[in-house]
Each structure stands twice: as C-alpha cells, then as structure tokens.
Write a protein that holds these residues in place. Structure first.
Motif, PDB file in Angstrom:
ATOM      1  N   GLU A  38       0.840  -1.198   0.000  1.00  0.00           N
ATOM      2  CA  GLU A  38       0.000   0.000   0.000  1.00  0.00           C
ATOM      3  C   GLU A  38       0.878   1.254   0.000  1.00  0.00           C
ATOM      4  OE1 GLU A  38      -3.494   2.254   2.617  1.00  0.00           O
ATOM      5  OE2 GLU A  38      -2.526   0.446   3.414  1.00  0.00           O
ATOM      6  N   THR A  41       2.010   1.910  -3.513  1.00  0.00           N
ATOM      7  CA  THR A  41       0.876   2.392  -4.315  1.00  0.00           C
ATOM      8  C   THR A  41       0.574   3.859  -4.015  1.00  0.00           C
ATOM      9  OG1 THR A  41      -0.090   0.187  -4.398  1.00  0.00           O
ATOM     10  CG2 THR A  41      -1.558   2.053  -4.841  1.00  0.00           C
ATOM     11  N   GLN A  42       0.522   4.213  -2.729  1.00  0.00           N
ATOM     12  CA  GLN A  42       0.216   5.588  -2.341  1.00  0.00           C
ATOM     13  C   GLN A  42       1.326   6.552  -2.773  1.00  0.00           C
ATOM     14  OE1 GLN A  42      -2.555   6.763  -1.237  1.00  0.00           O
ATOM     15  NE2 GLN A  42      -3.590   4.833  -0.863  1.00  0.00           N
ATOM     16  N   ARG A  44       3.183   6.332  -5.388  1.00  0.00           N
ATOM     17  CA  ARG A  44       3.074   6.560  -6.828  1.00  0.00           C
ATOM     18  C   ARG A  44       1.827   7.358  -7.194  1.00  0.00           C
ATOM     19  NH1 ARG A  44       4.954   0.311  -7.582  1.00  0.00           N
ATOM     20  NH2 ARG A  44       7.215   0.709  -7.743  1.00  0.00           N
ATOM     21  N   LEU A  45       0.748   7.155  -6.442  1.00  0.00           N
ATOM     22  CA  LEU A  45      -0.503   7.852  -6.748  1.00  0.00           C
ATOM     23  C   LEU A  45      -0.506   9.292  -6.230  1.00  0.00           C
ATOM     24  CD1 LEU A  45      -3.236   5.153  -6.003  1.00  0.00           C
ATOM     25  CD2 LEU A  45      -2.567   6.053  -8.248  1.00  0.00           C
ATOM     26  N   LYS A  46      -0.012   9.499  -5.007  1.00  0.00           N
ATOM     27  CA  LYS A  46      -0.155  10.790  -4.343  1.00  0.00           C
ATOM     28  C   LYS A  46       1.089  11.674  -4.420  1.00  0.00           C
ATOM     29  CE  LYS A  46      -4.291   9.657  -3.066  1.00  0.00           C
ATOM     30  NZ  LYS A  46      -4.642   9.366  -1.677  1.00  0.00           N
ATOM     31  N   THR A  75       9.240   8.754  -8.787  1.00  0.00           N
ATOM     32  CA  THR A  75       9.317   8.856  -7.327  1.00  0.00           C
ATOM     33  C   THR A  75      10.741   9.021  -6.801  1.00  0.00           C
ATOM     34  OG1 THR A  75       9.431   6.430  -7.131  1.00  0.00           O
ATOM     35  CG2 THR A  75       7.250   7.427  -7.034  1.00  0.00           C
TER      36      THR A  75
END
Length: 235
Positions: A38, A41-42, A44-46, A75
């Motif tokens: 998680e 994922t966060q 890369r997304l945020k 990132t």
C-alpha cells in the motif's frame, strides 16, 4: 500555499495514529499506509514530498520500498526518512545505501522526529531555489532543476548523492573530511555516521561511471573533487 504531503508507511496502528496526528498538527497533509505494498501504491498515486518509512513491514519491507522508489523516475526525488527499531550501524548503512535521506530509531521523541522532517524539507527547498549551475570537467550540476549530467548522460541521483556532489564540485581541489561533508551536504542536524559518507560516495562514483575518478579519496582525511588545474598540469 499548499501543505507538504507526507506519506506514513507504518504497520503499527497506534504509532501510525500518533505520527498522523502530530504531523497534521505541525501543518502537514498526511497519508497513512499500513503495509509495504500500500505504501508503494500511495507513493506513486499521491506523490508525497516526504515518506516516513518503517523498515519492518508486511508484504514489502522498507529497504525494498526505498530501492523501488529510487529506481522509478516518478518517485526517485522523494525524501525518505526511515523509521525502525533496528539501531545497529549495519542497518543504518543498509538504509542509506538504498537511498534513504535520514534514519530515526525507535523509541524516539516526536519533537525530534518533527525537527528532522523540517530539516530534510529545508535542505530540499534550499537546493531547489538556489538557481545556479556548476560545471567542471564534463560534469554539470543544475541546482535549479535538480539535475546532474556527466557528458551527455543524465544521472539518476538520490537527494543525498546530489547534495554531496554539489558540495564537492563547488570547491574543486578542496579536501572535505567526512564530518564536513555531513555538515555541508547533508546538514549538521542529520544523524549520519561518518562511514555512511563512504557508502554514498561509492554509490555516486558508480553512477558517474567514466567520470568516477573525478572524486578523489584523500587517505586519512576524506574526499575532494579533482582540481582542473592539477589535472591539466599532469598532461
């Protein structure tokens, strides 16, 4: 002005809640991830400004997360502060070797952690707004764009590697002790072992490839960026 976004990757719910509360109180926007997958994922997304990263995590551990974040162009410039119960020197060196910018061991003072986060963000802000370019012997350091090229190749440096190279190239020929490099490149408020500088220099030389010998070791003292004048005198 938008609040800096900080991602907390911590599987201990009570500690994550404490960090989340105090960071919000200090003016940051926060995201909390409970496991390593998680967290990736966060990130890369945020696109957070900084990641507070536990070392021991379910699914993907902190070292692997750090390695993957540094390997991804989207990132790679995120600031990473590792947070772990492991305090041995080898663990700290391992964290820095995969690109961590700072390292805090548990148990810790929340006030100290907040100050370390402020220090990291100050370092990044200072490098981003300085707005000058340093060029020597085929190496170009663009502080405004936070980019380094060696010849025609754009290098993929961590923030700490960038700061070290910038400090060395700014004063070619000057010998820096490891303690001076900690102070000038990483910030005097960073808790960094002197031997960690060796890890960063080794990684930096590897990325410089054919230009690696521009960073010279001065035995018993530290490191310097080769003086162009002395290089010409040997020809």
């Amino acid at each position: 002005m938008a609040k800096p976004v900080i991602l907390i990757v911590e599987d201990d719910r009570s500690l994550a809640d404490v960090l989340d509360y105090n960071l919000r109180q200090d003016g940051y926007e926060t995201i909390v991830a409970r496991d390593g997958q998680e967290g990736l994922t966060q990130a890369r997304l945020k696109a957070p400004k900084l990641v507070v990263l536990d070392l021991m995590l379910p699914l993907v551990n902190g070292l692997e997360i750090c390695r993957r974040l540094r390997a991804d162009p989207a990132t790679q410039e995120m600031l990473i502060l590792m947070l772990t119960a492991k305090s041995e020197e080898t663990d700290q060196v391992a964290g820095f070797s995969v690109g961590a910018d700072d390292y805090v061991t548990k148990p810790f003072s929340v006030k100290v952690l907040l100050e370390r986060i402020r220090a990291l963000l100050r370092r990044r802000h200072g490098a981003a707004v300085a707005g000058d370019t340093l060029v020597s012997q085929g190496i170009m350091v663009d502080r405004q764009r936070h980019r380094v090229t060696a010849g025609e190749e754009l290098l993929d440096l961590t923030p700490s590697e960038f700061s070290l190279l910038e400090s060395l190239i700014r004063q070619p020929g000057r010998v820096f002790s490891r303690a001076e490099l900690i102070d000038s490149a990483l910030g005097g408020d960073s808790l960094v072992l002197e031997r960690t500088i060796d890890v960063h220099i080794r990684a930096l030389r590897k990325k410089l490839n054919g230009y690696a010998d521009l960073i010279e070791t001065v035995r018993g003292v530290g490191y310097r960026f080769r003086d162009p004048a002395s290089a010409m005198s040997t020809v």
